[in-house]
Design a protein around this motif. Structure first.
Motif, mmCIF file in Angstrom:
data_model
loop_
_atom_site.group_PDB
_atom_site.id
_atom_site.type_symbol
_atom_site.label_atom_id
_atom_site.label_comp_id
_atom_site.label_asym_id
_atom_site.label_seq_id
_atom_site.Cartn_x
_atom_site.Cartn_y
_atom_site.Cartn_z
ATOM 1 N N VAL A 1 3.159 5.307 -13.128
ATOM 2 C CA VAL A 1 2.235 6.438 -13.117
ATOM 3 C C VAL A 1 1.901 6.812 -14.561
ATOM 4 N N TRP A 2 0.796 7.509 -14.765
ATOM 5 C CA TRP A 2 0.330 7.826 -16.121
ATOM 6 C C TRP A 2 1.355 8.633 -16.921
ATOM 7 N N LEU B 1 6.651 4.566 -9.124
ATOM 8 C CA LEU B 1 6.609 4.622 -7.670
ATOM 9 C C LEU B 1 6.992 3.255 -7.122
ATOM 10 N N VAL B 2 7.938 3.232 -6.210
ATOM 11 C CA VAL B 2 8.347 1.991 -5.553
ATOM 12 C C VAL B 2 7.781 2.017 -4.135
ATOM 13 N N ILE B 3 6.826 1.132 -3.854
ATOM 14 C CA ILE B 3 6.081 1.159 -2.600
ATOM 15 C C ILE B 3 6.289 -0.156 -1.870
ATOM 16 N N PRO B 4 6.682 -0.122 -0.590
ATOM 17 C CA PRO B 4 6.813 -1.382 0.172
ATOM 18 C C PRO B 4 5.479 -2.111 0.268
ATOM 19 N N LEU B 5 5.555 -3.430 0.300
ATOM 20 C CA LEU B 5 4.331 -4.230 0.371
ATOM 21 C C LEU B 5 3.552 -3.948 1.649
ATOM 22 N N GLN B 6 4.270 -3.669 2.741
ATOM 23 C CA GLN B 6 3.592 -3.419 4.002
ATOM 24 C C GLN B 6 2.669 -2.211 3.912
ATOM 25 N N LEU C 1 -4.506 1.254 -10.263
ATOM 26 C CA LEU C 1 -4.658 1.679 -8.882
ATOM 27 C C LEU C 1 -4.639 3.197 -8.789
ATOM 28 N N HIS C 2 -5.227 3.693 -7.711
ATOM 29 C CA HIS C 2 -5.103 5.105 -7.356
ATOM 30 C C HIS C 2 -4.428 5.136 -5.990
ATOM 31 N N VAL C 3 -3.126 5.439 -6.000
ATOM 32 C CA VAL C 3 -2.294 5.327 -4.807
ATOM 33 C C VAL C 3 -1.658 6.679 -4.522
ATOM 34 N N GLN C 4 -1.854 7.184 -3.309
ATOM 35 C CA GLN C 4 -1.253 8.446 -2.875
ATOM 36 C C GLN C 4 -1.511 9.568 -3.871
ATOM 37 N N GLY C 5 -2.737 9.618 -4.353
ATOM 38 C CA GLY C 5 -3.120 10.669 -5.287
ATOM 39 C C GLY C 5 -2.644 10.468 -6.710
ATOM 40 N N GLU C 6 -2.066 9.304 -7.036
ATOM 41 C CA GLU C 6 -1.537 9.035 -8.364
ATOM 42 C C GLU C 6 -2.346 7.937 -9.043
ATOM 43 N N TRP C 7 -2.611 8.148 -10.325
ATOM 44 C CA TRP C 7 -3.274 7.149 -11.162
ATOM 45 C C TRP C 7 -2.168 6.309 -11.809
ATOM 46 N N CYS C 8 -2.154 4.991 -11.531
ATOM 47 C CA CYS C 8 -1.008 4.182 -11.941
ATOM 48 C C CYS C 8 -1.435 2.744 -12.212
ATOM 49 N N TRP C 9 -0.508 2.002 -12.803
ATOM 50 C CA TRP C 9 -0.684 0.581 -13.107
ATOM 51 C C TRP C 9 0.354 -0.226 -12.336
ATOM 52 N N VAL C 10 -0.016 -1.424 -11.909
ATOM 53 C CA VAL C 10 0.931 -2.324 -11.254
ATOM 54 C C VAL C 10 1.835 -2.915 -12.329
ATOM 55 N N PRO D 1 -5.287 2.379 2.968
ATOM 56 C CA PRO D 1 -6.295 2.155 1.932
ATOM 57 C C PRO D 1 -5.810 2.663 0.574
ATOM 58 N N PHE D 2 -6.246 2.008 -0.474
ATOM 59 C CA PHE D 2 -5.943 2.454 -1.836
ATOM 60 C C PHE D 2 -7.094 2.018 -2.736
ATOM 61 N N GLN D 3 -7.189 2.640 -3.890
ATOM 62 C CA GLN D 3 -8.271 2.341 -4.830
ATOM 63 C C GLN D 3 -7.774 1.404 -5.926
ATOM 64 N N ASN D 4 -8.553 0.372 -6.212
ATOM 65 C CA ASN D 4 -8.281 -0.545 -7.302
ATOM 66 C C ASN D 4 -9.395 -0.383 -8.331
ATOM 67 N N TRP D 5 -9.059 0.216 -9.456
ATOM 68 C CA TRP D 5 -10.057 0.530 -10.475
ATOM 69 C C TRP D 5 -10.336 -0.631 -11.425
ATOM 70 N N SER D 6 -9.644 -1.739 -11.253
ATOM 71 C CA SER D 6 -9.901 -2.901 -12.118
ATOM 72 C C SER D 6 -9.926 -4.180 -11.290
ATOM 73 N N ARG D 7 -10.496 -4.108 -10.103
ATOM 74 C CA ARG D 7 -10.523 -5.250 -9.187
ATOM 75 C C ARG D 7 -11.314 -6.416 -9.781
ATOM 76 N N ASN D 8 -12.504 -6.156 -10.240
ATOM 77 C CA ASN D 8 -13.334 -7.200 -10.844
ATOM 78 C C ASN D 8 -13.520 -6.977 -12.344
ATOM 79 N N THR D 9 -13.789 -5.742 -12.735
ATOM 80 C CA THR D 9 -13.911 -5.386 -14.145
ATOM 81 C C THR D 9 -13.120 -4.106 -14.374
ATOM 82 N N SER D 10 -12.779 -3.844 -15.633
ATOM 83 C CA SER D 10 -11.980 -2.664 -15.947
ATOM 84 C C SER D 10 -12.824 -1.455 -16.308
ATOM 85 N N ASP D 11 -14.135 -1.636 -16.550
ATOM 86 C CA ASP D 11 -14.968 -0.496 -16.941
ATOM 87 C C ASP D 11 -15.205 0.425 -15.744
ATOM 88 N N LEU D 12 -15.288 1.722 -16.040
ATOM 89 C CA LEU D 12 -15.417 2.742 -15.010
ATOM 90 C C LEU D 12 -16.426 3.789 -15.424
#
Length: 349
Positions: A226-227, A232-237, A205-214, A243-254
């Motif tokens: 984070v890389w 980062l501990v983020i509430p589900l709400q 994911l790309h969340v709040q300007g950070e490149w990270c993994w769930v 909005p946030f970016q999911n870089w591996s939603r369907n495939t992992s290639d970028l």
């Protein structure tokens, strides 16, 4: 006082000894049966996973059941018998709640174990794991609430308060709902995320300007790595409302891009050839895309974009850094005069 104590001890001597013997016998038989079952069963079978998860809790439940049965046949005139029975019942309810929570958690582990991450099926496995963990945690919360409610109902004073509690349930429910609004909103957001799957475990994911993994998903918050190994501990709400970016939603290639500013006198074709050479020698490039384009021009220089593809976000980042370094070195060694520069004209007055 002393005589009453001695009388109580004498009255409890035989019933108490029988109860202790029943508990010890139950415990020994349970441990022997558990050892035999574990000896003849594989370590990763479904029943074995359930049993390993709840072995301790189930042992306590069986021992308390044996104690309850022993107290049922005890003489009714024993001193403090009702208090001991109530305490045993309370402990039994808590033990059953504990066992139910452990068994429910084992359901999640069993489902995850039955859906391993196989090559080409990582998306389905991660989807099942994320949904399972959400639902198991929600079910555990429900079991704990029911168990605590049943434990409180063993007290007679609480039972007498039932009518007044029902009468004030409307107002109390509104007050409790307002006070627990953040917790409830996160629980509902967790159910929504479990069903709609905007992200899964190990998604990039790309969340709040950070490149990270769930990394971890709980009933109320998400832990992302984070890389640079920060968490980062983020509430589900937050994921529902922002909005946030999911870089591996369907495939992992970028796709990744490198932008370099050069002077107008710099020929583009040598850059294109050097770019293709760097990609061909790199093990990070997946061989799918390599494009060179002039994407911008200012009054001092032009911008060249080098677009490339990689199998995942980590390789994409490393590939972009390597290509950027290689192109800058190439320009420094072969076209140093074509680096960006400021032009000016001196005018004599």
């Amino acid at each position: 006082m002393l005589e009453a104590f001695e009388a109580g001890v004498k009255a409890w001597w035989w019933p108490g000894g029988s109860a202790i013997l029943a508990v010890l016998t139950t415990y020994v038989v349970y441990r022997l049966a558990l050892a035999v079952f574990r000896h003849f069963s594989a370590s990763r079978t479904v029943l074995r996973l359930f049993l390993d998860a709840a072995a301790g809790a189930l042992g306590v439940v069986f021992c308390l059941l044996a104690l309850t049965g022993s107290l049922k046949v005890a003489p009714a005139d024993l001193p403090l018998l009702s208090a001991v029975q109530q305490t045993t019942t309370l402990l039994l309810i808590l033990a059953i709640t504990w066992a139910a929570v452990r068994l429910t958690s084992a359901i999640g582990e069993v489902i995850v174990a039955l859906n391993p991450v196989l090559e080409g099926q990582w998306k389905r496995a991660r989807k099942v794991e994320t949904q399972t963990r959400f639902l198991v945690r929600a079910l555990n919360i429900l079991i704990v609430i029911i168990g605590l409610g049943a434990a409180l109902m063993t007290f007679e004073s609480v039972q007498h308060m039932g009518a007044s509690l029902l009468a004030s349930a409307g107002v109390g429910g509104l007050i409790l709902g307002f006070a627990a609004r953040p917790v409830l909103s996160n629980l509902l957001a967790g159910m929504q995320i479990a069903l709609t799957q905007p992200f899964r475990i190990d998604d990039v994911l790309h969340v709040q300007g950070e490149w990270c993994w769930v990394e971890e998903v709980t009933a109320t918050y998400v832990v992302v790595r984070v890389w640079d190994l920060r968490r980062l501990v983020i509430p589900l709400q937050w994921f529902i409302e922002n909005p946030f970016q999911n870089w591996s939603r369907n495939t992992s290639d970028l796709l990744g891009a490198v932008f370099i500013w050069v002077d107008y006198t710099m020929p583009v074709e040598p850059l294109r050839q050097e770019f293709n050479r760097l990609l061909a020698e790199s093990t990070l490039w997946d061989g799918k895309l390599a494009t060179v384009q002039v994407t911008d021009a200012s009054d001092q220089a032009m911008q060249v974009r080098f677009l490339m593809s990689a199998a995942d976000s980590s390789r994409n980042w490393d590939l972009r850094c390597a290509v950027r370094e290689g192109l800058i070195t190439f320009i420094q060694e072969n076209y140093p005069a074509q680096l960006p520069r400021v032009r000016a004209r001196l005018v004599d007055n």
